[in-house]
Structure formats: structure tokens, C-alpha cells
Motif scaffolding. Structure first.
Motif, short mmCIF file in Angstrom:
data_model
loop_
_atom_site.label_atom_id
_atom_site.label_comp_id
_atom_site.label_asym_id
_atom_site.label_seq_id
_atom_site.Cartn_x
_atom_site.Cartn_y
_atom_site.Cartn_z
N GLN A 258 -14.40 -30.54 -36.46
CA GLN A 258 -14.26 -29.74 -35.25
C GLN A 258 -12.79 -29.62 -34.91
N VAL A 259 -12.38 -28.40 -34.63
CA VAL A 259 -10.97 -28.16 -34.31
C VAL A 259 -10.65 -28.74 -32.93
N VAL A 260 -9.58 -29.54 -32.87
CA VAL A 260 -9.09 -30.04 -31.59
C VAL A 260 -7.60 -29.69 -31.50
N THR A 261 -7.26 -28.90 -30.49
CA THR A 261 -5.85 -28.55 -30.26
C THR A 261 -5.45 -29.12 -28.90
N ARG A 262 -4.21 -28.97 -28.56
CA ARG A 262 -3.78 -29.41 -27.24
C ARG A 262 -2.61 -28.56 -26.79
N PHE A 263 -2.47 -28.42 -25.46
CA PHE A 263 -1.26 -27.83 -24.90
C PHE A 263 -0.54 -28.97 -24.18
N PRO A 264 0.69 -29.29 -24.63
CA PRO A 264 1.36 -30.50 -24.15
C PRO A 264 2.63 -30.27 -23.32
N PRO A 265 2.52 -29.72 -22.12
CA PRO A 265 3.74 -29.45 -21.35
C PRO A 265 4.38 -30.72 -20.81
N GLU A 266 5.69 -30.66 -20.69
CA GLU A 266 6.39 -31.73 -19.99
C GLU A 266 6.51 -31.29 -18.52
N PRO A 267 6.09 -32.13 -17.58
CA PRO A 267 6.11 -31.67 -16.17
C PRO A 267 7.50 -31.73 -15.56
N ASN A 268 8.42 -30.97 -16.14
CA ASN A 268 9.79 -30.94 -15.64
C ASN A 268 10.21 -29.54 -15.21
N GLY A 269 9.22 -28.70 -14.93
CA GLY A 269 9.51 -27.34 -14.49
C GLY A 269 8.21 -26.57 -14.46
N TYR A 270 8.29 -25.31 -14.10
CA TYR A 270 7.09 -24.46 -14.08
C TYR A 270 6.90 -23.81 -15.45
N LEU A 271 5.67 -23.43 -15.72
CA LEU A 271 5.39 -22.75 -16.99
C LEU A 271 5.92 -21.32 -16.93
N HIS A 272 6.38 -20.84 -18.09
CA HIS A 272 6.88 -19.46 -18.15
C HIS A 272 6.10 -18.68 -19.22
N ILE A 273 6.49 -17.44 -19.39
CA ILE A 273 5.76 -16.54 -20.29
C ILE A 273 5.74 -17.07 -21.73
N GLY A 274 6.79 -17.81 -22.12
CA GLY A 274 6.80 -18.42 -23.45
C GLY A 274 5.69 -19.44 -23.59
N HIS A 275 5.50 -20.25 -22.55
CA HIS A 275 4.41 -21.21 -22.59
C HIS A 275 3.06 -20.51 -22.71
N LEU B 50 8.29 -17.61 -28.35
CA LEU B 50 8.46 -16.28 -27.76
C LEU B 50 9.76 -16.23 -26.98
N ASN B 51 10.61 -15.30 -27.36
CA ASN B 51 11.78 -14.98 -26.55
C ASN B 51 11.59 -13.54 -26.10
N LEU B 52 11.92 -13.29 -24.86
CA LEU B 52 11.70 -11.97 -24.29
C LEU B 52 13.04 -11.41 -23.85
N SER B 53 13.28 -10.13 -24.13
CA SER B 53 14.57 -9.55 -23.71
C SER B 53 14.61 -9.44 -22.19
N TYR B 54 15.80 -9.31 -21.65
CA TYR B 54 16.04 -9.16 -20.22
C TYR B 54 15.58 -10.34 -19.38
N THR B 55 15.39 -11.49 -20.03
CA THR B 55 15.07 -12.66 -19.23
C THR B 55 15.44 -13.91 -20.01
N VAL B 56 15.25 -15.06 -19.41
CA VAL B 56 15.49 -16.32 -20.11
C VAL B 56 14.19 -17.13 -20.07
N THR B 57 13.93 -17.86 -21.12
CA THR B 57 12.73 -18.70 -21.13
C THR B 57 13.11 -20.14 -21.44
N SER B 58 14.22 -20.56 -20.92
CA SER B 58 14.58 -21.96 -21.05
C SER B 58 14.35 -22.59 -19.68
N LYS B 59 13.61 -23.70 -19.68
CA LYS B 59 13.31 -24.33 -18.39
C LYS B 59 14.58 -24.74 -17.67
N ARG B 60 15.56 -25.20 -18.48
CA ARG B 60 16.81 -25.65 -17.88
C ARG B 60 17.49 -24.49 -17.13
N LYS B 61 17.49 -23.32 -17.75
CA LYS B 61 18.14 -22.17 -17.11
C LYS B 61 17.32 -21.66 -15.92
#
Ligand code: ATP
Ligand code: MG
Length: 569
Positions: free
Chosen positions: A25-42, A260-271
Motif C-alpha cells: 500500500q502506498v504511503v506518502t507524507r507531506f512534511p512541512p516545517e512549522p516555520n512559516g506559512y505554506l505557499h504555492i510551491g508547497h 515549483l518556482n513561479l515568475s513575478y514572486t518568491v517562494t522562499s519562506k525566508r524571503k
């Protein structure tokens, strides 16, 4: 996920594993670090992980990778949970936390020490760097590498008990200082952080590194396919080494795909964090942010985000996706689903001199031109109404082709209502236009005007009888630079100074006064708008405020050689 679409490389791997029986059985996970909000890359990662589980009858876990207490918080945990749910995904069982596995991870650290595969090192951070070597030169063994297991265990215990200062000692795996892969040159497994954790409190004074935590957590949860972004490809040999050298209950495999990198924006949590902290935007959920909370407040639907993510290639290379592609999915979804409404952004009063005094007629307008099942609404029509200033001109020389709106001495149709003619104008003391005196062409409701009367076009309007005042925030892209991240300049230099224009005193049809937040309407001829969900004092209490989700059409310049993925009205 669309079953007709060609399979991506991860789907091929999964189908192979299932066919061979190596995975039941396939088991996947989404593993965010709770150090910011999720963005479109997530969102790409969420859609991929949950989507694969769903497609292959498996499950997907939501697991917080909460191993850095100094940057993590409960606020971020809660926001991430809300965002994943809002996107429309349900994780298996309870939400999981790396911090729930701290005891087990520590026991495995002890196991490695006992097997002679880990040691406590006292090199300073600078010395560590120096001993590590470079891409072209091998590293050198730490002088602490040959410590006995007993001594290592005692030191790890002292680290754990809070007896060691931060930066004085780390626990390292004992692998190979000459490995061509720098990640295998005795990587750090534990560091001292005498700091309380938002979940485990003050219990720990040492915290595991990402590398030590991640694969073992995957094993504890029985994850079969641990999918991460490409920057972890070089860590995979370490991921495998740890699993191969520990008595773990399962053997997950790591696969990497392009972020995913998107033009006209940044997807780095730090930024993104910097944008919030320096006040360039109004919080993580500012509608200009590429965060899921921002997109939600702006009126973008989860369906549009999922459709966009599903359209993206899952490949072994990173790339930049044009913002126009995302906007295409936003428009398509809203064009299909958003109810229509009338709102005049820059009101100009129109008085119909030949309308019977005191008469107010009730009109019925369809909520959606192609979807009768969405019903209709009632709008009053009387002697006084508002049209947009930009929809009127006194310049009779404007050709019909140039200006398909109302011109002094000419006719126009009001959307869903009558044909009117502009007869005269009223100006205030300063000479500015304050009112248009017009007349209605009788019997033109749902009917053509008599021969000889040719309206220039159709414009929107709101009757004075039921207009409600509102403010409208016209959002543009947050960055005017196509790749604000590129090069080594400051990404903030690319911020668009006109990303927010607020209009007040707009006139909306009364139905909009009852609009719920996050329900997006098409304001006819203007764009898509939703009521702001923020009812605090950022906007004078409970004022009626609408956020522009997106304009009707993409007016931004196209990069050379690209073609818009599609447009609609
Ligand atoms: P950090 O530098 O704080 O670790 P991060 O963007 O990697 O930032 P995480 O919370 O660790 O944030 O990410 C959770 C998951 O989302 C990871 O599996 C990560 O690979 C994935 N992810 C993060 N950014 C992107 C992106 N732009 N495209 C696709 N997946 C992403
Ligand atoms: Mg990360």
C-alpha cells in the motif's frame, strides 16, 4: 489527478513497486516545517503527495518536521493544518509530529554509538568547516572520532541533560571523511539547543538534525515513497545509510522532483517572512502573498490551485513557471463558477429625466450567463443610477470603434436593463463633471431600440435605490521583476510599488453587501472580486471591502516567444 495524463516518473516507480509486490500500500507524507506559512510551491508538493496516495489507493500523512524550536511556532502549525484542509486534502489519522518521535530518535542515536557509528565531536563550527574539506578535496578525521562508546554515551547524556553549552558539542555519524559526497563526511545528527520546544516543552536540550530525523520518521510511519525536492538528492545516500544502519521497522525510499518556482514572486519562506516582518505586505495572509492564506483571502479557489498544480510537470529538473499559467487557471475557474454582480468602481451619477417620478421597476438579472441553474437576482431600476466615470465621455469625435461606451449625445445599453442617451452634463464649481443628464429609450428592456438608435455598447450600472458603498482593493502582482530572486541583487528591489491601489466610495449592488468572504464574484466588466475576510481595524472595522482576485484579462506584457495558455471573457 487526471487518469488520462501521461505518467510522471514517480507514478512509473509506484506502479512498478505495486506490480512487483515490493509495496503493498502506498504511503506518502507531506512534511512541512512549522516555520512559516505554506505557499504555492508547497501546494505542488501537497497535491503530488496526497494525489499519489489517492490515485493508488494509499494514504498520505501530514507530519510536522518540528526539529528547530527557535524558528517554529504553534501559530504556523495551526495555519498549515488549516491550509491543507482548505486545499481539500485529508491526511491519514492524526496530525503527526517529528517531536513525537524524539525518544525513539534518541534511542537510535544511542544504537549508532554502541555500534561505533556515531561520536560526540567537540570541534568548533569553524574547525568543523575546515576539517570537512571541499568538493575537490577530501576531509580530515576529527580528533574526537575514536572516542569509546562509553565516553560517547556519557557525553550524549550530558548534552541531553543540558550540561553542555550550545555549540560546544555535536553528535556526528561516523561514516567517511573522504567520501566524494560531503553529506557523508560525518554529518551532524544532534546539536545542543537549550531551548524549549512548542510541543515537547523543556524536556530536551538536544534536537535532531533534519537528516537524522527525516528518514527515520518516514520509517516509523511506514512511508513507502518519500518525495522531496531536488536539493535533497545529495542527501539521499545519507538517508539510505541511516536506514541501513538502524533497526528501523520499514524501509522507505526517497525520490526527488523539481520544485515549483513561479515568475513575478518568491517562494522562499525566508524571503516571505522578510516581506511580512519588514512591512512590505500586510501579514502572511496579505492577498498579494503567494501563500495559500493570501490566495484564499484574495478569492482564489482551492480548485484553481489544484488544477494548476496538476498541470505542472513532475520532473527531475527545476524550472520557472510563468505566473500567467497560474492566472489562467484562476480565471478559468472563476469564469466558470463566479456569480456575476454589478459594482461601479468610480461612480458618476446619471439622472434619467424622462423616467416617471418615483417609479422603481424590478429587473431580473441572471447570476451567470451560461449557467441558468445558478439562478437570477432582482435589481431595482429608477431615475438615478451610477455608471463608471471611465464609461463616459463628452468627446463626440470618439469613434464607435474606439469607445463602445456612453458619449454625450449618443446611446448605450445598461447591462440587463434599458438603452439610455446622454443629453447633457452638470459640472461643479471647479468645472469638474458631476452628473450626466440622460433619458431612457422606452420599451428597450430585453428588446432592440427603434431603427436609427444604435447603442455604442453595453456598460454596467448600479441603481441609487439599492447601492451600497464599498471600498475596493485593486491588487497587482507583488513584484514587477519577472524573477525577483535571480542574480545576487536584493529581491526587494523588484517589489512593485503599485501592487495595491485602494478605491473608496464605490457603489455596489445591495446583494453584495451580504456577500460572504472568500466567495468570488465577477464584477461585470471589471474583474473578479471577493469580500475581504479580515474584519479587524486594518480597514476601519467592518467596512465593506472587496479584494480584486484578478482582472478579467491578462494585460501584462508577454515574454517573447510565449503564447498565453488561453483566455476567456
Ligand atoms: P525550509 O527552507 O524552511 O525547509 P521549505 O520550502 O523546504 O523551506 P518545508 O516546510 O520544509 O519548506 O517544505 C515542506 C515540503 O514542501 C518539503 O517536502 C519540500 O520539499 C516541499 N516544497 C517546499 N517548497 C517547494 C516548492 N517550491 N515546490 C515544490 N515543493 C516544495
Ligand atoms: Mg525544507
Amino acid at each position: 489527478m487526471d487518469s488520462d495524463k501521461p505518467r510522471n516518473f514517480i507514478q512509473h516507480i509506484i506502479e512498478n513497486d505495486l506490480a512487483e509486490g515490493t509495496v503493498k500500500q502506498v504511503v506518502t507524507r507531506f512534511p512541512p516545517e512549522p516555520n512559516g506559512y505554506l505557499h504555492i510551491g508547497h501546494a505542488k508538493s501537497i497535491c503530488l503527495n496526497f494525489g499519489l496516495a489517492e490515485q493508488y489507493g494509499g494514504v498520505c500523512n501530514l507530519r510536522f518536521d518540528d526539529t528547530n524550536p527557535e524558528t517554529e511556532s504553534e501559530e504556523f502549525v495551526n495555519a498549515i493544518i488549516a491550509d491543507v484542509r482548505w486545499l481539500g486534502f485529508q491526511w491519514d489519522g492524526e496530525v503527526r509530529y517529528a517531536s513525537d518521535y524524539f525518544e525513539q530518535l534518541h534511542a537510535w542515536a544511542v544504537h549508532l554509538i554502541q555500534a561505533g557509528k556515531a561520536y560526540v565531536c567537540e570541534l568548533t563550527p569553524d574547525q568543523m568547516r575546515e576539517y570537512r574539506g571541499t568538493l575537490t578535496e577530501p576531509g580530515r578525521d576529527s580528533p574526537f572520532r575514536e572516542r569509546s562508546a562509553a565516553e560517547n554515551l556519557a557525553l550524549l547524556e550530558a548534552m541531553r541533560a543540558g550540561e553542555i553549552e550550545e555549540g560546544k558539542m555535536v553528535l556526528r555519524a561516523r561514516i567517511d571523511m573522504a567520501s566524494p559526497n560531503i553529506n557523508l563526511r560525518d554529518p551532524v545528527l544532534y546539536r545542543v539547543k537549550r531551548m524549549a520546544h512548542h510541543r515537547s516543552g523543556a524536556r530536551w536540550n538536544i534536537y535532531p538534525s533534519y537528516d537524522f530525523a527525516h528518514g527515520q520518521e518516514d520509517a516509523i510511519e511506514g512511508v513507502t515513497h518519500s518525495i522531496c525536492t531536488l536539493e535533497f538528492a545529495d542527501h539521499r545516500p545519507l538517508y539510505d545509510w541511516l536506514l541501513d544502519n538502524l533497526p528501523v521497522p520499514a524501509r522507505p525510499r526517497q525520490y526527488e522532483f523539481g520544485r515549483l518556482n513561479l515568475s513575478y514572486t518568491v517562494t522562499s519562506k525566508r524571503k516571505l517572512k522578510q516581506l511580512v516582518e519588514e512591512g512590505h505586505v500586510d501579514g502572511w495572509d496579505d492577498p498579494r502573498m503567494p501563500t495559500l492564506a493570501g490566495l484564499r483571502r484574495r478569492g482564489v479557489t482551492p480548485a484553481a490551485i489544484r488544477a494548476f498544480c496538476d498541470s505542472l510537470a513532475v520532473a527531475k529538473t527545476d524550472g520557472v513557471v510563468d505566473m500567467g499559467q497560474f492566472e489562467h487557471f484562476i480565471r478559468q475557474d472563476l469564469n466558470d463558477n463566479a456569480p456575476r454582480a454589478l459594482c461601479v468602481l468610480r461612480p458618476l451619477k446619471v439622472t434619467l429625466g424622462n423616467w416617471p417620478a418615483g417609479k422603481v421597476e424590478t429587473l431580473h438579472l441572471a447570476n451567470h450567463p451560461q449557467r441558468p441553474e445558478l439562478g437570477s437576482r432582482e435589481l431595482p431600476f429608477g431615475a438615478t443610477l451610477y455608471i463608471d466615470r471611465d464609461d463616459f465621455s463628452t468627446d463626440a469625435a470618439l469613434s464607435r470603434k474606439q469607445f463602445k461606451r456612453l458619449v454625450l449625445g449618443d446611446w448605450v445599453r445598461l447591462r440587463g436593463a434599458y438603452v439610455i442617451r446622454a443629453d447633457d452634463v452638470v459640472r461643479d464649481a471647479s468645472g469638474a463633471l458631476s452628473e450626466v443628464l440622460a433619458s431612457v429609450v422606452p420599451d428597450t428592456l430585453g428588446a432592440d431600440p427603434p431603427a436609427g438608435i444604435k447603442p455604442r455598447g453595453v456598460i454596467h450600472w448600479v441603481a441609487a435605490e439599492n447601492a451600497v458603498d464599498c471600498a475596493v482593493r485593486l491588487y497587482e502582482r507583488l513584484f514587477s521583476a519577472p524573477e525577483p530572486d535571480a542574480g545576487d541583487g536584493d529581491f526587494r528591489a523588484g517589489i512593485n510599488p503599485d501592487s495595491l491601489v485602494t478605491l473608496t466610495g464605490c457603489k455596489a449592488e445591495a446583494n453584495l453587501g451580504r456577500a460572504a468572504p472568500e466567495v468570488t464574484f465577477q464584477f461585470e466588466r471589471e474583474g473578479y472580486f471577493c469580500r475581504d475576510s479580515f474584519c479587524g481595524d486594518r480597514d476601519n472595522g467592518n467596512r465593506l471591502v472587496f479584494n480584486r482576485t484578478i482582472a478579467l484579462r491578462d494585460a501584462s506584457p508577454k515574454p517573447a516567444g510565449t503564447k498565453p495558455p488561453g483566455t476567456e471573457g
